[in-house]
Design a protein around this motif. Structure first.
Motif, PDB file in Angstrom:
ATOM      1  N   GLU A  20     -18.069   6.375   7.673  1.00 57.57           N
ATOM      2  CA  GLU A  20     -17.309   5.181   7.314  1.00 57.57           C
ATOM      3  C   GLU A  20     -16.076   5.624   6.547  1.00 57.57           C
ATOM      4  O   GLU A  20     -16.185   6.319   5.546  1.00 57.57           O
ATOM      5  CB  GLU A  20     -18.159   4.254   6.439  1.00 57.57           C
ATOM      6  N   GLU A  21     -14.949   5.219   7.071  1.00 61.73           N
ATOM      7  CA  GLU A  21     -13.703   5.577   6.399  1.00 61.73           C
ATOM      8  C   GLU A  21     -13.504   4.646   5.222  1.00 61.73           C
ATOM      9  O   GLU A  21     -13.966   3.506   5.205  1.00 61.73           O
ATOM     10  CB  GLU A  21     -12.533   5.456   7.369  1.00 61.73           C
ATOM     11  N   GLU A  22     -12.826   5.163   4.254  1.00 61.73           N
ATOM     12  CA  GLU A  22     -12.549   4.333   3.096  1.00 61.73           C
ATOM     13  C   GLU A  22     -11.624   3.202   3.520  1.00 61.73           C
ATOM     14  O   GLU A  22     -10.675   3.404   4.264  1.00 61.73           O
ATOM     15  CB  GLU A  22     -11.895   5.171   1.994  1.00 61.73           C
ATOM     16  N   SER A  23     -11.919   2.056   3.094  1.00 61.07           N
ATOM     17  CA  SER A  23     -11.096   0.907   3.485  1.00 61.07           C
ATOM     18  C   SER A  23      -9.798   0.927   2.691  1.00 61.07           C
ATOM     19  O   SER A  23      -9.711   1.502   1.611  1.00 61.07           O
ATOM     20  CB  SER A  23     -11.850  -0.399   3.251  1.00 61.07           C
ATOM     21  N   ASP A  24      -8.840   0.253   3.243  1.00 61.06           N
ATOM     22  CA  ASP A  24      -7.524   0.184   2.612  1.00 61.06           C
ATOM     23  C   ASP A  24      -7.439  -1.053   1.730  1.00 61.06           C
ATOM     24  O   ASP A  24      -6.445  -1.774   1.727  1.00 61.06           O
ATOM     25  CB  ASP A  24      -6.427   0.157   3.677  1.00 61.06           C
ATOM     26  N   ASN A  25      -8.486  -1.291   0.973  1.00 58.30           N
ATOM     27  CA  ASN A  25      -8.502  -2.477   0.121  1.00 58.30           C
ATOM     28  C   ASN A  25      -7.368  -2.457  -0.888  1.00 58.30           C
ATOM     29  O   ASN A  25      -6.830  -3.499  -1.242  1.00 58.30           O
ATOM     30  CB  ASN A  25      -9.842  -2.608  -0.616  1.00 58.30           C
ATOM     31  N   ASP A  26      -7.028  -1.276  -1.336  1.00 60.52           N
ATOM     32  CA  ASP A  26      -5.942  -1.190  -2.299  1.00 60.52           C
ATOM     33  C   ASP A  26      -4.633  -1.679  -1.675  1.00 60.52           C
ATOM     34  O   ASP A  26      -3.840  -2.363  -2.306  1.00 60.52           O
ATOM     35  CB  ASP A  26      -5.764   0.247  -2.791  1.00 60.52           C
ATOM     36  N   LEU A  27      -4.416  -1.319  -0.394  1.00 60.93           N
ATOM     37  CA  LEU A  27      -3.186  -1.720   0.286  1.00 60.93           C
ATOM     38  C   LEU A  27      -3.240  -3.176   0.717  1.00 60.93           C
ATOM     39  O   LEU A  27      -2.220  -3.845   0.810  1.00 60.93           O
ATOM     40  CB  LEU A  27      -2.935  -0.827   1.501  1.00 60.93           C
ATOM     41  N   ASP A  28      -4.448  -3.661   1.013  1.00 64.66           N
ATOM     42  CA  ASP A  28      -4.582  -5.046   1.457  1.00 64.66           C
ATOM     43  C   ASP A  28      -4.247  -6.030   0.349  1.00 64.66           C
ATOM     44  O   ASP A  28      -3.864  -7.160   0.611  1.00 64.66           O
ATOM     45  CB  ASP A  28      -5.999  -5.323   1.969  1.00 64.66           C
ATOM     46  N   ASP A  29      -4.424  -5.588  -0.874  1.00 64.19           N
ATOM     47  CA  ASP A  29      -4.120  -6.475  -1.980  1.00 64.19           C
ATOM     48  C   ASP A  29      -2.627  -6.773  -2.063  1.00 64.19           C
ATOM     49  O   ASP A  29      -2.222  -7.858  -2.454  1.00 64.19           O
ATOM     50  CB  ASP A  29      -4.597  -5.878  -3.298  1.00 64.19           C
ATOM     51  N   GLU A  30      -1.815  -5.798  -1.691  1.00 62.50           N
ATOM     52  CA  GLU A  30      -0.369  -5.995  -1.703  1.00 62.50           C
ATOM     53  C   GLU A  30       0.055  -6.629  -0.385  1.00 62.50           C
ATOM     54  O   GLU A  30      -0.354  -6.200   0.675  1.00 62.50           O
ATOM     55  CB  GLU A  30       0.354  -4.659  -1.861  1.00 62.50           C
ATOM     56  N   GLN A  31       0.904  -7.628  -0.456  1.00 64.87           N
ATOM     57  CA  GLN A  31       1.392  -8.279   0.757  1.00 64.87           C
ATOM     58  C   GLN A  31       2.610  -7.532   1.266  1.00 64.87           C
ATOM     59  O   GLN A  31       3.379  -6.977   0.502  1.00 64.87           O
ATOM     60  CB  GLN A  31       1.742  -9.727   0.461  1.00 64.87           C
ATOM     61  N   ASP A  32       2.760  -7.586   2.571  1.00 63.91           N
ATOM     62  CA  ASP A  32       3.883  -6.902   3.203  1.00 63.91           C
ATOM     63  C   ASP A  32       5.092  -7.836   3.229  1.00 63.91           C
ATOM     64  O   ASP A  32       5.087  -8.857   3.903  1.00 63.91           O
ATOM     65  CB  ASP A  32       3.500  -6.487   4.622  1.00 63.91           C
ATOM     66  N   PHE A  33       6.114  -7.473   2.486  1.00 57.91           N
ATOM     67  CA  PHE A  33       7.320  -8.284   2.410  1.00 57.91           C
ATOM     68  C   PHE A  33       8.498  -7.630   3.138  1.00 57.91           C
ATOM     69  O   PHE A  33       9.635  -8.011   2.942  1.00 57.91           O
ATOM     70  CB  PHE A  33       7.713  -8.529   0.949  1.00 57.91           C
ATOM     71  N   SER A  34       8.208  -6.675   4.007  1.00 55.87           N
ATOM     72  CA  SER A  34       9.302  -5.940   4.651  1.00 55.87           C
ATOM     73  C   SER A  34      10.177  -6.840   5.512  1.00 55.87           C
ATOM     74  O   SER A  34      11.373  -6.603   5.636  1.00 55.87           O
ATOM     75  CB  SER A  34       8.744  -4.795   5.487  1.00 55.87           C
ATOM     76  N   GLU A  35       9.584  -7.866   6.095  1.00 53.91           N
ATOM     77  CA  GLU A  35      10.406  -8.740   6.931  1.00 53.91           C
ATOM     78  C   GLU A  35      11.301  -9.661   6.114  1.00 53.91           C
ATOM     79  O   GLU A  35      12.181 -10.303   6.636  1.00 53.91           O
ATOM     80  CB  GLU A  35       9.520  -9.567   7.865  1.00 53.91           C
ATOM     81  N   TYR A  36      11.076  -9.705   4.815  1.00 54.91           N
ATOM     82  CA  TYR A  36      11.894 -10.545   3.943  1.00 54.91           C
ATOM     83  C   TYR A  36      12.914  -9.749   3.136  1.00 54.91           C
ATOM     84  O   TYR A  36      13.608 -10.304   2.284  1.00 54.91           O
ATOM     85  CB  TYR A  36      11.000 -11.335   2.974  1.00 54.91           C
ATOM     86  N   LEU A  37      13.022  -8.463   3.413  1.00 50.53           N
ATOM     87  CA  LEU A  37      13.937  -7.624   2.641  1.00 50.53           C
ATOM     88  C   LEU A  37      15.395  -8.018   2.820  1.00 50.53           C
ATOM     89  O   LEU A  37      16.220  -7.771   1.945  1.00 50.53           O
ATOM     90  CB  LEU A  37      13.734  -6.154   3.003  1.00 50.53           C
ATOM     91  N   TRP A  38      15.715  -8.626   3.946  1.00 56.02           N
ATOM     92  CA  TRP A  38      17.098  -9.039   4.175  1.00 56.02           C
ATOM     93  C   TRP A  38      17.561 -10.047   3.132  1.00 56.02           C
ATOM     94  O   TRP A  38      18.742 -10.172   2.850  1.00 56.02           O
ATOM     95  CB  TRP A  38      17.266  -9.613   5.575  1.00 56.02           C
TER      96      TRP A  38
END
Length: 127
Positions: A20-38
């Motif tokens: 079982e790979e470690e889950s990316d829970n740490d990354l899931d907590d942060e939302q992806d705002f890359s599409e709003y960078l403009w």
């Protein structure tokens, strides 16, 4: 974490391991705002978009002008060909003089002018 899964094979000599790979829970907590960078540089983004739209409009106008020029050229060529056909047809026609027509005519040139009478007028006069 490693889990031992019993093999479904005929022999117990081989074992399968599922990791079982470690889950990316740490990354899931942060939302992806890359599409709003403009939005960070909204004025610059607007300027670039307006420039792009102006360039698209200019390209459209250029293409329309090229098409119009091409149609005008084709129309001029068509008119030139038509004029050449008309000139060829006119040059093949012969012109005869009035004197030649009068000499060969069977009509009396001294006769009175013909004035047709209305049939209605004749019918009214006779009744």
């Amino acid at each position: 974490m490693i889990m031992k899964v019993p093999s479904s094979d005929w022999s117990d000599q081989f074992e399968q391991y599922v990791v079982e790979e470690e889950s990316d829970n740490d990354l899931d907590d942060e939302q992806d705002f890359s599409e709003y960078l403009w939005m960070e540089n909204e004025e610059e983004f607007d300027k670039i978009e307006l420039q792009r739209l102006e360039e698209e409009e200019l390209m459209k106008e250029c293409i329309d002008a090229m098409l119009e020029d091409e149609l005008e050229t084709q129309l001029c060529e068509w008119q030139k060909a038509r004029n050449e056909e008309l000139n060829a047809a006119l040059s093949s026609l012969s012109v005869t003089s009035r004197n030649t027509l009068a000499v060969n005519s069977l009509l009396n040139p001294l006769a009175d002018e013909f004035i047709p009478r209305s049939r209605l007028f004749i019918d009214l006069g006779t009744s």
